[in-house]
Design a protein around this motif. Sequence first.
Motif, short mmCIF file in Angstrom:
data_model
loop_
_atom_site.label_atom_id
_atom_site.label_comp_id
_atom_site.label_asym_id
_atom_site.label_seq_id
_atom_site.Cartn_x
_atom_site.Cartn_y
_atom_site.Cartn_z
N SER A 97 0.83 -1.21 0.00
CA SER A 97 0.00 0.00 0.00
C SER A 97 0.86 1.25 0.00
O SER A 97 0.47 2.29 -0.57
CB SER A 97 -0.95 0.00 1.19
N VAL A 132 1.83 1.98 -3.72
CA VAL A 132 0.73 2.60 -4.48
C VAL A 132 0.52 4.04 -4.01
O VAL A 132 0.28 4.94 -4.82
CB VAL A 132 -0.56 1.77 -4.34
N LEU A 173 3.08 6.28 -5.67
CA LEU A 173 2.78 6.54 -7.08
C LEU A 173 1.62 7.52 -7.23
O LEU A 173 1.66 8.43 -8.07
CB LEU A 173 2.46 5.22 -7.78
N GLU A 174 0.59 7.35 -6.44
CA GLU A 174 -0.55 8.26 -6.50
C GLU A 174 -0.16 9.67 -6.06
O GLU A 174 -0.60 10.66 -6.65
CB GLU A 174 -1.69 7.72 -5.65
N ASP A 232 1.74 11.29 -8.87
CA ASP A 232 0.83 11.67 -9.95
C ASP A 232 0.11 12.98 -9.61
O ASP A 232 -0.06 13.86 -10.47
CB ASP A 232 -0.19 10.56 -10.20
N SER A 249 7.17 -3.75 -12.77
CA SER A 249 5.74 -4.10 -12.64
C SER A 249 5.20 -4.84 -13.85
O SER A 249 4.01 -5.17 -13.89
CB SER A 249 4.90 -2.85 -12.39
N ALA A 267 2.46 -3.14 -8.11
CA ALA A 267 2.07 -1.99 -8.93
C ALA A 267 1.65 -2.40 -10.35
O ALA A 267 1.47 -1.54 -11.21
CB ALA A 267 3.21 -0.98 -9.01
N TYR A 295 -1.70 -0.91 -11.21
CA TYR A 295 -1.60 0.55 -11.25
C TYR A 295 -1.04 1.01 -12.58
O TYR A 295 -1.58 1.91 -13.23
CB TYR A 295 -0.72 1.03 -10.09
N ARG A 313 -2.72 3.11 -15.53
CA ARG A 313 -2.10 4.41 -15.83
C ARG A 313 -1.79 4.53 -17.32
O ARG A 313 -1.99 5.59 -17.92
CB ARG A 313 -0.82 4.56 -15.01
#
Length: 204
Positions: A64, A67, A70-71, A74, A130, A137, A140, A144
């Motif tokens: 978690s 992620v 990465l979020e 972004d 990934s 990921a 994800y 993406r």
Amino acid sequence: MQTSPEFRRDRARLPAAERRRQILEMTTRLIAERGFWGLSMQDVADGCGLTVPGMLHHVGSKDSLLVAVLEYRDEEDARSLAGKLGLPVHQLWAEEPRRVTLPEVCSALVRRNAEQPEIVRLFAVLEAESLAPGHPAHGYFKARQRRTLDQFAALAEGDVPAPRELAIQVVALMDGLQIQWLREPETIDLVTAWDAAAARLFRP
């Protein structure tokens, strides 16, 4: 080693949101250096002056945390990109009315990325890792990529006969140039290389 009273007071003063941001920034740096599989939760905790259980209280599991990193990146990049284009972030990908063109967005993206090689390296490393379906990921990056292609194709809609194909070519070119730049930053200027390639890719 015993923690100093001064350090304990400093740790207690940090609000939860600021502590979480600190953890995400530290994790970003370590993943860019080592990849996800080389990431040690102990190193992240040490870098933030926390115990591992104390750090996990803010972010949950290692998966978690990845992620969340990465979020978070972004969101930060979307705000920066919107600023470079002179748009509110909520209008960045708005289809109606169209505010910017695909070449304008790509130029701003490349210039943004040229300012943050460590973040570009982070995404390049994780995107390659990934590809394995078991990577945390994997989903994800798959989502993406689809979202990026949809956004780029929407920006090119009406300007070219095959906007989806153009979007695929743009992403491939951008990613490829970034890998070459990361490998040889002393000989490759990312912005100059992109501008030269974009002149051919987006020619009328």
